[in-house]
Design a protein around this motif. Structure first.
Motif, PDB file in Angstrom:
ATOM      1  N   ALA A  90       0.815  -1.026  -0.088  1.00 46.53           N
ATOM      2  CA  ALA A  90      -0.095  -0.038  -0.033  1.00 46.53           C
ATOM      3  C   ALA A  90       0.751   1.064  -0.007  1.00 46.53           C
ATOM      4  O   ALA A  90       0.527   2.350  -0.883  1.00 46.53           O
ATOM      5  N   ASN A  91       2.004   1.267   1.004  1.00 43.83           N
ATOM      6  CA  ASN A  91       2.665   2.436   0.770  1.00 43.83           C
ATOM      7  C   ASN A  91       3.530   2.653  -0.658  1.00 43.83           C
ATOM      8  O   ASN A  91       3.711   3.729  -0.852  1.00 43.83           O
ATOM      9  N   ARG A  92       4.001   1.559  -1.055  1.00 43.57           N
ATOM     10  CA  ARG A  92       4.604   1.653  -2.588  1.00 43.57           C
ATOM     11  C   ARG A  92       3.662   2.048  -3.368  1.00 43.57           C
ATOM     12  O   ARG A  92       4.046   2.955  -4.339  1.00 43.57           O
ATOM     13  N   ALA A  93       2.273   1.506  -3.311  1.00 43.43           N
ATOM     14  CA  ALA A  93       1.559   2.094  -4.354  1.00 43.43           C
ATOM     15  C   ALA A  93       1.033   3.617  -4.265  1.00 43.43           C
ATOM     16  O   ALA A  93       0.906   4.385  -5.277  1.00 43.43           O
ATOM     17  N   VAL A  94       1.009   4.038  -3.118  1.00 43.95           N
ATOM     18  CA  VAL A  94       0.885   5.558  -2.877  1.00 43.95           C
ATOM     19  C   VAL A  94       2.114   6.344  -3.266  1.00 43.95           C
ATOM     20  O   VAL A  94       1.888   7.476  -3.841  1.00 43.95           O
TER      21      VAL A  94
END
Length: 294
Positions: A90-94
């Protein structure tokens, strides 16, 4: 609209030394009996999993193939019980600039004891930083049905569809898991023109409470008593070569079949094959074409 996919899987220990930590994560820190842990370690050792996980490699191959298929939509892997975690994905997507995140689990059937947990983790990790479009279930996706039907069409064996068992208490909750599994099995049987088929569960855990049945090992005995002499197993609840496939079916169910004098085989799992990846890509494209319900 900038979008990304978080492709989620259960996760698998990368090497033999990781098995205790992996199962501690699954059990939320609750202790596991030493003899049960040793049995699990021996299963991984017997399958030759010493320094790398074939399942994690398959998941990465699936992620990369899906990203190629989607072209301009990045795909990040998030594991429920291993690394990289769902929160990491999720952090990488954001960080990649995604305003919309599609959550897709590599498991077709919904249960509050399985898929709901993936969604909760992803929602918590995104924390409102991006819109979430979550795919709860794809058990009746025509392309998925086709992939499985192609693997059982024309067989002269009795086809047994299987899936991972869950505690039977989910039925009291109105959980759709069992109904979805039976629907997938019926759809595949209809598409493949099967008349001789049945369904059973596998991979029950020793938790001390009733689990959904019948178990595949008991079911094989029932089939033998009915006069069945050849069995082809189609694990509709799985899409890759999990431990539950390679040990519970290829080892335990195959051994039980030999004891009974049954001819035993199972289908090849979809893994990262092109037709299956195309199904996943279609799910993502459709999800991005409709407004989120979140």
């Amino acid at each position: 609209m900038s979008a990304a996919v978080v492709l989620m899987a259960y996760g698998s220990p990368e090497r033999l030394a990781d098995v205790p930590e992996y199962y501690a994560d699954i059990r939320g820190g609750r202790p596991i009996r030493p003899e049960h842990l040793e049995d699990l370690v021996e299963r991984y050792r017997a399958l030759g999993i010493e320094d790398e996980s074939p399942l994690n490699a398959i998941t990465e191959q699936t992620r990369a193939a899906l990203e190629r298929e989607l072209r301009d939509v990045p795909v990040f892997t998030g594991m429920k019980h291993w690394t990289p975690r769902i929160g990491d994905a999720a952090n990488r997507a954001v960080a990649a600039g995604a305003e919309t995140v599609v959550g897709l689990v590599l498991a077709p059937h919904y249960s509050v004891l399985s898929i709901a947990g993936y969604r909760e983790q992803l929602e918590a990790a995104l924390a409102g930083r991006a819109e979430l479009v979550f795919i709860d279930s794809w058990h009746d996706e025509p392309g998925f049905v086709d992939v499985l039907a192609d693997r059982v069409r024309g067989t002269d064996a009795h086809v047994v569809f299987t899936a991972h068992s869950l505690p039977a208490r989910i039925l009291d909750l109105g959980d759709p898991y069992k109904d979805q599994l039976l629907e997938t099995s019926q759809l595949v049987a209809d598409r493949a023109g099967l008349d001789d088929w049945s369904f059973s569960f596998q991979s029950e855990s020793p938790t001390g409470e009733p689990w959904l049945g019948p178990d595949i090992l008991d079911h094989l005995e029932e089939l033998h008593e009915r006069g069945v002499r050849s069995v082809l197993v189609c694990p509709v609840g799985f899409v890759a070569d999990h431990l539950e496939i390679r040990w519970d079916l290829d080892h335990e169910a195959a051994e039980k079949s030999r004891e009974l004098g049954l001819r035993f085989a199972r289908i090849e799992m979809p893994n990262a094959e092109e037709p299956f990846v195309a199904v996943l890509a279609g799910l993502v494209r459709r999800a991005l074409a409709v407004p989120s319900k979140v």
